[in-house]
Design a protein around this motif. Sequence first.
Motif, mmCIF file in Angstrom:
data_model
loop_
_atom_site.group_PDB
_atom_site.id
_atom_site.type_symbol
_atom_site.label_atom_id
_atom_site.label_comp_id
_atom_site.label_asym_id
_atom_site.label_seq_id
_atom_site.Cartn_x
_atom_site.Cartn_y
_atom_site.Cartn_z
ATOM 1 N N VAL A 74 -4.955 1.872 -5.517
ATOM 2 C CA VAL A 74 -3.987 1.323 -4.868
ATOM 3 C C VAL A 74 -2.838 2.000 -5.421
ATOM 4 O O VAL A 74 -1.833 2.357 -4.372
ATOM 5 C CB VAL A 74 -3.883 -0.086 -5.103
ATOM 6 C CG1 VAL A 74 -2.534 -0.782 -4.760
ATOM 7 C CG2 VAL A 74 -5.206 -0.874 -4.457
ATOM 8 N N GLN A 75 -2.904 2.357 -6.736
ATOM 9 C CA GLN A 75 -1.694 3.242 -7.079
ATOM 10 C C GLN A 75 -1.260 4.356 -6.477
ATOM 11 O O GLN A 75 -0.455 4.541 -5.980
ATOM 12 C CB GLN A 75 -1.783 3.498 -8.748
ATOM 13 C CG GLN A 75 -0.476 3.950 -9.468
ATOM 14 C CD GLN A 75 -0.691 3.966 -10.848
ATOM 15 O OE1 GLN A 75 -1.885 4.333 -11.139
ATOM 16 N NE2 GLN A 75 0.291 3.894 -11.432
ATOM 17 N N ILE A 76 -2.364 5.104 -6.171
ATOM 18 C CA ILE A 76 -2.296 6.462 -5.721
ATOM 19 C C ILE A 76 -1.483 6.247 -4.126
ATOM 20 O O ILE A 76 -0.631 6.873 -3.577
ATOM 21 C CB ILE A 76 -3.669 7.285 -5.526
ATOM 22 C CG1 ILE A 76 -3.928 7.537 -7.038
ATOM 23 C CG2 ILE A 76 -3.638 8.427 -4.638
ATOM 24 C CD1 ILE A 76 -5.533 8.234 -7.065
ATOM 25 N N ALA A 77 -2.353 5.400 -3.430
ATOM 26 C CA ALA A 77 -1.840 5.148 -1.946
ATOM 27 C C ALA A 77 -0.549 4.528 -1.977
ATOM 28 O O ALA A 77 0.167 4.980 -1.196
ATOM 29 C CB ALA A 77 -2.888 4.197 -1.291
ATOM 30 N N LEU A 82 4.727 5.337 -0.024
ATOM 31 C CA LEU A 82 5.994 5.256 -0.153
ATOM 32 C C LEU A 82 6.845 6.104 -0.451
ATOM 33 O O LEU A 82 8.166 6.237 -0.089
ATOM 34 C CB LEU A 82 6.130 4.197 -1.320
ATOM 35 C CG LEU A 82 5.736 2.673 -1.217
ATOM 36 C CD1 LEU A 82 6.027 1.743 -2.453
ATOM 37 C CD2 LEU A 82 6.537 1.887 0.002
ATOM 38 N N ALA A 83 6.366 7.257 -1.080
ATOM 39 C CA ALA A 83 7.327 8.391 -1.282
ATOM 40 C C ALA A 83 7.555 9.256 -0.020
ATOM 41 O O ALA A 83 8.843 9.629 0.223
ATOM 42 C CB ALA A 83 6.667 9.671 -2.112
ATOM 43 N N ARG A 84 6.790 9.166 0.974
ATOM 44 C CA ARG A 84 7.079 9.463 2.464
ATOM 45 C C ARG A 84 7.725 8.695 3.269
ATOM 46 O O ARG A 84 8.519 8.989 4.132
ATOM 47 C CB ARG A 84 5.493 10.012 3.115
ATOM 48 C CG ARG A 84 5.194 11.371 2.750
ATOM 49 C CD ARG A 84 3.734 11.385 2.718
ATOM 50 N NE ARG A 84 3.161 12.480 2.008
ATOM 51 C CZ ARG A 84 3.204 12.863 0.732
ATOM 52 N NH1 ARG A 84 3.487 12.001 -0.036
ATOM 53 N NH2 ARG A 84 2.823 13.908 0.289
ATOM 54 N N LEU A 85 7.788 7.455 2.919
ATOM 55 C CA LEU A 85 8.464 6.637 3.897
ATOM 56 C C LEU A 85 10.070 6.332 3.411
ATOM 57 O O LEU A 85 10.875 5.526 3.996
ATOM 58 C CB LEU A 85 8.064 5.214 4.023
ATOM 59 C CG LEU A 85 6.339 5.326 4.828
ATOM 60 C CD1 LEU A 85 6.059 3.826 4.834
ATOM 61 C CD2 LEU A 85 6.703 5.956 6.187
ATOM 62 N N GLU A 95 6.542 -1.275 13.923
ATOM 63 C CA GLU A 95 6.867 0.006 13.580
ATOM 64 C C GLU A 95 6.498 0.430 12.395
ATOM 65 O O GLU A 95 6.125 1.716 12.131
ATOM 66 C CB GLU A 95 8.532 0.205 13.865
ATOM 67 C CG GLU A 95 9.152 1.855 14.111
ATOM 68 C CD GLU A 95 10.377 1.584 14.262
ATOM 69 O OE1 GLU A 95 11.108 2.886 13.913
ATOM 70 O OE2 GLU A 95 11.200 0.688 14.700
ATOM 71 N N LEU A 96 6.983 -0.211 11.344
ATOM 72 C CA LEU A 96 6.492 0.235 9.852
ATOM 73 C C LEU A 96 5.205 0.371 9.877
ATOM 74 O O LEU A 96 4.249 1.164 9.118
ATOM 75 C CB LEU A 96 7.029 -0.983 9.007
ATOM 76 C CG LEU A 96 6.695 -0.570 7.658
ATOM 77 C CD1 LEU A 96 7.046 0.568 6.970
ATOM 78 C CD2 LEU A 96 7.260 -1.997 6.721
ATOM 79 N N ASN A 97 4.287 -0.782 10.433
ATOM 80 C CA ASN A 97 2.945 -0.666 10.275
ATOM 81 C C ASN A 97 1.956 0.433 10.830
ATOM 82 O O ASN A 97 1.280 1.213 10.476
ATOM 83 C CB ASN A 97 2.062 -1.960 11.021
ATOM 84 C CG ASN A 97 2.349 -2.963 10.060
ATOM 85 O OD1 ASN A 97 2.546 -3.134 8.657
ATOM 86 N ND2 ASN A 97 2.475 -4.309 10.473
ATOM 87 N N ALA A 98 2.600 0.842 11.984
ATOM 88 C CA ALA A 98 2.119 2.169 12.722
ATOM 89 C C ALA A 98 2.426 3.505 11.916
ATOM 90 O O ALA A 98 1.553 4.447 11.819
ATOM 91 C CB ALA A 98 3.078 2.272 13.949
ATOM 92 N N ALA A 99 3.648 3.389 11.117
ATOM 93 C CA ALA A 99 3.888 4.629 10.084
ATOM 94 C C ALA A 99 2.781 4.637 9.378
ATOM 95 O O ALA A 99 2.398 5.654 8.736
ATOM 96 C CB ALA A 99 5.412 4.744 9.774
ATOM 97 N N ILE A 100 2.841 3.382 8.733
ATOM 98 C CA ILE A 100 1.514 3.373 7.431
ATOM 99 C C ILE A 100 0.528 3.674 7.974
ATOM 100 O O ILE A 100 -0.363 4.283 6.988
ATOM 101 C CB ILE A 100 1.876 1.805 6.994
ATOM 102 C CG1 ILE A 100 3.167 1.500 6.109
ATOM 103 C CG2 ILE A 100 0.720 1.773 6.022
ATOM 104 C CD1 ILE A 100 3.425 0.254 5.574
ATOM 105 N N LEU A 107 -3.961 10.281 4.380
ATOM 106 C CA LEU A 107 -4.327 10.338 2.770
ATOM 107 C C LEU A 107 -5.884 10.258 2.931
ATOM 108 O O LEU A 107 -6.453 11.152 1.897
ATOM 109 C CB LEU A 107 -3.733 8.964 2.268
ATOM 110 C CG LEU A 107 -4.139 8.880 0.923
ATOM 111 C CD1 LEU A 107 -3.690 9.901 -0.214
ATOM 112 C CD2 LEU A 107 -3.740 7.613 0.465
ATOM 113 N N ASN A 108 -6.521 9.505 3.728
ATOM 114 C CA ASN A 108 -7.759 9.598 3.537
ATOM 115 C C ASN A 108 -8.666 10.961 4.197
ATOM 116 O O ASN A 108 -9.713 11.185 3.911
ATOM 117 C CB ASN A 108 -8.389 8.431 4.518
ATOM 118 C CG ASN A 108 -8.254 6.952 3.723
ATOM 119 O OD1 ASN A 108 -8.136 6.972 2.632
ATOM 120 N ND2 ASN A 108 -8.116 6.023 4.532
#
Length: 183
Positions: A74-77, A82-85, A95-100, A107-108
């Motif tokens: 969870v910490q890695i994700a 968050l660093a990219r957003l 819109e936020l959920n789509a970007a996540i 990431l996966n």
Amino acid sequence: MSDWIGVHANLFRFLCGVPKFVVCDNLKAAVTNPDRYDPGINRTYAEMAGHYGTAILAARPRRPKDKAKVEVAVQIAQRWILARLRNQRFFSLAELNAAIRVLVDELNARQMRGFGSSRAELFAEVDRPKLGELPDQPYVFARWKRCRASSLISSEPGSAFSATSRAGSFCRARYTMPMPPRA
């Protein structure tokens, strides 16, 4: 509680299957009696687990090693997403959920050091074959309430509400609410 149950239903749908057991924290919404050996699980939570054919295991209090791998993942994700957003602005939750979602998939798909494969590849190879099937119908969230049986309530099976108690005595009623659709 409805959000907690909804998160689990969404996770099972995302995974396209159900694990044999779920290890949860000792949060009050899920665990009614935080006993070390036999914790009491919330009635609605246990009902949801029964619907999906999984078991709920509560992590032991003050035992961080019970869930260490999950906490690190969870910490890695969280840090990576968050660093990219951080410099972007969103005007709706969808819109936020789509970007996540895009970033989670990215990431996966990344190669992990020390494993020589990605999280998605390891999941498909190791975990997905062990998942149980999803039920045909998703879980319908329900609340339980202690109430007094009334003589006005029908006790016939198949009615909208049925009570097995005599009028005037206390009983437990279950009323359902459909889960809101998630984007």
